[in-house]
Design an enzyme around this catalytic site. Structure first.
Site, mmCIF file in Angstrom:
data_model
loop_
_atom_site.group_PDB
_atom_site.id
_atom_site.type_symbol
_atom_site.label_atom_id
_atom_site.label_comp_id
_atom_site.label_asym_id
_atom_site.label_seq_id
_atom_site.Cartn_x
_atom_site.Cartn_y
_atom_site.Cartn_z
ATOM 1 N N HIS A 252 64.456 33.201 22.803
ATOM 2 C CA HIS A 252 63.002 33.309 22.669
ATOM 3 C C HIS A 252 62.459 32.551 21.451
ATOM 4 C CE1 HIS A 252 64.958 36.596 20.564
ATOM 5 N NE2 HIS A 252 63.947 36.585 19.706
ATOM 6 N N HIS B 224 82.249 11.612 14.100
ATOM 7 C CA HIS B 224 83.491 12.154 13.554
ATOM 8 C C HIS B 224 84.052 13.331 14.334
ATOM 9 C CE1 HIS B 224 82.663 10.456 9.245
ATOM 10 N NE2 HIS B 224 82.600 9.540 10.188
ATOM 11 N N ARG C 297 92.643 9.353 13.044
ATOM 12 C CA ARG C 297 92.233 10.387 12.088
ATOM 13 C C ARG C 297 91.313 11.421 12.736
ATOM 14 N NH1 ARG C 297 87.830 9.753 7.546
ATOM 15 N NH2 ARG C 297 87.246 8.069 8.916
#
Length: 143
Positions: free
Chosen positions: A10, A99, A134
């Site tokens: 809401h 990332h 990575r």
């Protein structure tokens, strides 16, 4: 046409309507999963509905909105396959994609205004995941 799922509680209802209209105006197909008015509802129900749309591939990405963005992002992240990022500006929206390969963006309707929210959603939808060992390794550890 890319389908974007959108849902709110809401507190986020008004902003959801604005973002949904903006998305449609920018060529996205919008899958509106509620809520459908300003009456009090429970945000986990709407996070669950959006997670279902992501996981069953009815939508490529999702937008969740509650008062702060915190509760609805926590609720969404309880679902496998969802990487929801609470963002407050374009930089955090961009980094969530680059990332973290986030597939859901969470916004706080009581924290940021509609124009900043639109900028965040735009950055989120137009930024690619950087990939690479990575980032991919870290995402894999999240499950």
């Amino acid at each position: 046409m890319t389908t974007i799922a959108i849902a709110s509680d809401h507190a986020g209802y008004e902003m959801k309507a604005q973002i949904a209209s903006w998305l449609a105006g920018n060529g996205y197909e919008v899958l509106d999963l509620g809520c459908n008015g300003p009456e009090s509802v429970d945000y986990p129900d709407f996070a669950t509905a959006l997670a279902g749309a992501i996981n069953d591939k009815r939508a490529a990405r999702g937008v969740l909105i509650c008062g702060s963005g915190i509760g609805i992002s926590i609720a969404a992240n309880r679902h496998p396959g969802v990487r929801a990022a609470l963002v407050h500006d374009v930089t955090t929206a961009r980094l969530a994609r680059q990332h973290n390969d986030a597939n859901v963006v969470a916004l706080g309707a009581r924290i940021i205004g509609a124009e900043i929210a639109k900028d965040c959603v735009d950055a989120f939808l137009t930024t690619d995941f950087e990939g690479g060992e990575r980032h991919s390794r870290r995402i894999a550890k999240m499950g």
